[in-house]
Structures are given as structure tokens and as C-alpha cells.
Design a protein around this motif. Structure first.
Motif, PDB file in Angstrom:
ATOM      1  N   MET A  33       0.860  -1.180   0.000  1.00 37.22           N
ATOM      2  CA  MET A  33       0.000   0.000   0.000  1.00 37.22           C
ATOM      3  C   MET A  33       0.897   1.230   0.000  1.00 37.22           C
ATOM      4  O   MET A  33       1.463   1.601   1.033  1.00 37.22           O
ATOM      5  CB  MET A  33      -0.930  -0.012   1.218  1.00 37.22           C
ATOM      6  CG  MET A  33      -2.051  -1.041   1.108  1.00 37.22           C
ATOM      7  SD  MET A  33      -2.841  -1.430   2.679  1.00 37.22           S
ATOM      8  CE  MET A  33      -1.716  -2.695   3.298  1.00 37.22           C
ATOM      9  N   GLY A  34       1.081   1.819  -1.168  1.00 34.10           N
ATOM     10  CA  GLY A  34       1.965   2.966  -1.295  1.00 34.10           C
ATOM     11  C   GLY A  34       2.060   3.388  -2.746  1.00 34.10           C
ATOM     12  O   GLY A  34       1.192   3.068  -3.565  1.00 34.10           O
ATOM     13  N   THR A  35       3.140   4.088  -3.077  1.00 33.51           N
ATOM     14  CA  THR A  35       3.307   4.628  -4.429  1.00 33.51           C
ATOM     15  C   THR A  35       4.563   4.091  -5.106  1.00 33.51           C
ATOM     16  O   THR A  35       5.072   4.705  -6.042  1.00 33.51           O
ATOM     17  CB  THR A  35       3.377   6.168  -4.378  1.00 33.51           C
ATOM     18  OG1 THR A  35       4.483   6.565  -3.544  1.00 33.51           O
ATOM     19  CG2 THR A  35       2.091   6.755  -3.816  1.00 33.51           C
ATOM     20  N   HIS A  36       5.069   2.964  -4.642  1.00 33.80           N
ATOM     21  CA  HIS A  36       6.281   2.387  -5.227  1.00 33.80           C
ATOM     22  C   HIS A  36       6.052   2.107  -6.714  1.00 33.80           C
ATOM     23  O   HIS A  36       4.979   1.632  -7.105  1.00 33.80           O
ATOM     24  CB  HIS A  36       6.641   1.093  -4.503  1.00 33.80           C
ATOM     25  CG  HIS A  36       8.014   0.586  -4.806  1.00 33.80           C
ATOM     26  ND1 HIS A  36       8.326  -0.078  -5.973  1.00 33.80           N
ATOM     27  CD2 HIS A  36       9.171   0.652  -4.093  1.00 33.80           C
ATOM     28  CE1 HIS A  36       9.605  -0.408  -5.962  1.00 33.80           C
ATOM     29  NE2 HIS A  36      10.138   0.022  -4.840  1.00 33.80           N
ATOM     30  N   PRO A  37       7.056   2.383  -7.566  1.00 34.33           N
ATOM     31  CA  PRO A  37       6.879   2.168  -9.012  1.00 34.33           C
ATOM     32  C   PRO A  37       6.481   0.743  -9.380  1.00 34.33           C
ATOM     33  O   PRO A  37       5.820   0.525 -10.401  1.00 34.33           O
ATOM     34  CB  PRO A  37       8.266   2.511  -9.584  1.00 34.33           C
ATOM     35  CG  PRO A  37       8.880   3.426  -8.585  1.00 34.33           C
ATOM     36  CD  PRO A  37       8.369   2.988  -7.250  1.00 34.33           C
ATOM     37  N   ARG A  38       6.872  -0.229  -8.566  1.00 40.51           N
ATOM     38  CA  ARG A  38       6.539  -1.623  -8.878  1.00 40.51           C
ATOM     39  C   ARG A  38       5.227  -2.075  -8.240  1.00 40.51           C
ATOM     40  O   ARG A  38       4.848  -3.241  -8.386  1.00 40.51           O
ATOM     41  CB  ARG A  38       7.674  -2.536  -8.414  1.00 40.51           C
ATOM     42  CG  ARG A  38       8.958  -2.362  -9.204  1.00 40.51           C
ATOM     43  CD  ARG A  38      10.029  -3.320  -8.726  1.00 40.51           C
ATOM     44  NE  ARG A  38      11.265  -3.186  -9.486  1.00 40.51           N
ATOM     45  CZ  ARG A  38      12.394  -3.813  -9.197  1.00 40.51           C
ATOM     46  NH1 ARG A  38      12.443  -4.623  -8.150  1.00 40.51           N
ATOM     47  NH2 ARG A  38      13.476  -3.638  -9.929  1.00 40.51           N
TER      48      ARG A  38
END
Length: 213
Positions: free
Chosen positions: A38-43
Motif C-alpha cells: 500500500m503505497g506509491t512504489h513504481p513496482r
């Protein structure tokens, strides 16, 4: 994320959380479910399923709602969410790792962005959802010496011999199995936590923590 070390099918806390949050999710009972991000990591940019919101991912929403970060976080991290929240469901031990500090993370990102897709350091806070076992940081030298002397006398029962055999069965011939004698072995009850700062060797052995990095 369906890494091989995750629990299988609906035995995985990750799979059950996925099913509870997405009515269209279908859980394959023969596949591992290791991590829920749950976040904005590119993967693994979190998807927004609410049709009332025009943005489809969390990174898009934050980009258009910068005030949601607060002024200090927005200015310090250039308008980006500075952490990734995960839920892990561990069936077999993960590899021994040590995450870089901020300076080294930026350098590695420039040198090999395909392997280091972001330039952030990765301190971690792991909070146990279920009984959880992991390794964190080096033991005091005196403890390590005691373990080595005891092992030399072939008296393994008193020094985690059962755990060593279990690790050896899962990873035959892997010298990393002996890390339990060099790193602190922690068993956490639900609600207990451990913090892992940069450059601290660690490994998750079994159980299900929340992880914020």
C-alpha cells in the motif's frame, strides 16, 4: 506480490486481506501470496477502486492533492509519499538482507535503476500481526563465541538445533542457515514490533508482520 516464500492460497493473511478489499479478487489455492503493498512504489502503485475518484492510482491522487502530505513531508520529500506500507505472510525464511542508508541508496539508484528503482533508504518497522520470528542485528560477541564452542562439542539441542535443522531442510547446504548463531533471534507476539535501521542485517523467518519502510 507472489514471492515463493509466501504462504499458499487462503492460508495467507495477504490473500485474505486482498479478498476482503477487492470483491473481484480470485485467490488461487496453489500459489503463494507473500506481500500486500500500500503505497506509491513504481513496482506496486496502489490502485484506487472508488469510481467517484478520477485518479486511478495513489501516486496520481497524491500528485494532485499535495496538501494531503502536510507541508513538512511535501517539502522534505519533493511531494512524494516517503514510506511503503506492507503486509507480509511468511511461510519459508527470506534471504538475509541489509538496506542502504540514504546516501548509498541515491548512489545505487543512479548506477543501476533497474535494480534500485527508487533513491530512498529503507529503515523498517515490523509489527507482528501473528506470532512472528525474525533475525535482527548481530548478537554480542560473547554469545557468538559461546554458540561456536557449544557447536564444536556437538551439543546442538540447547542452541536452536531444531530451528537449524528446519532451515537446513528448507535450504539444504546453504551456509546462511548458521546466521541464527550470529544474529539476534526474536520471537514477537501480535502487537509487538522491531525496528531495523539502515545497514542492519536481518531476515524474516516465519509469521505475518505489518511492515512500514
Amino acid at each position: 506480490q507472489q514471492y515463493a516464500w509466501g504462504k499458499i492460497g487462503s492460508n495467507s493473511e495477504v490473500a485474505r486481506l486482498l479478498a476482503s478489499s477487492d470483491p473481484l479478487a480470485q485467490i488461487a489455492e496453489d500459489k503463494p501470496y507473500a506481500e500486500l503493498w500500500m503505497g506509491t512504489h513504481p513496482r506496486g502503485d496502489a490502485k484506487i477502486l472508488d469510481n467517484r475518484i478520477s485518479q486511478k492510482t495513489l501516486s496520481q491522487w497524491i500528485a494532485e492533492n499535495q496538501d494531503s502530505l502536510g507541508s513538512k513531508v511535501k517539502d522534505t520529500f519533493n511531494g512524494n509519499l516517503p514510506f511503503l506500507f506492507k503486509v507480509l505472510s511468511v511461510e519459508t525464511p527470506l534471504s538475509i538482507q541489509a538496506h542502504p542508508n540514504k546516501e548509498l541508496a541515491e548512489k545505487l539508484h543512479l548506477q543501476a535503476p533497474q535494480h534500485y528503482p527508487d533513491a530512498n533508504h529503507k529503515p523498517e518497522m515490523a509489527i507482528a500481526l501473528t506470532p512472528f520470528q525474525g533475525l535482527c542485528g548481530f548478537r554480542p560477541v560473547e554469545e557468538i563465541v559461546t554458540f561456536l564452542k557449544t557447536a564444536a562439542g556437538n551439543n546442538m539441542e540447547d542452541i536452536f538445533g531444531e530451528l537449524l535443522l528446519q532451515l537446513h531442510q528448507q535450504y539444504p547446504g546453504d551456509i546462511g542457515c548458521f546466521a541464527i548463531y550470529f544474529l539476534n533471534l526474536l520471537t514477537l507476539k501480535p502487537g509487538e514490533a522491531m525496528f531495523l535501521e539502515a545497514n542492519v542485517p536481518h531476515a524474516y523467518l516465519k509469521g505475518g508482520p505489518w511492515l512500514c519502510r
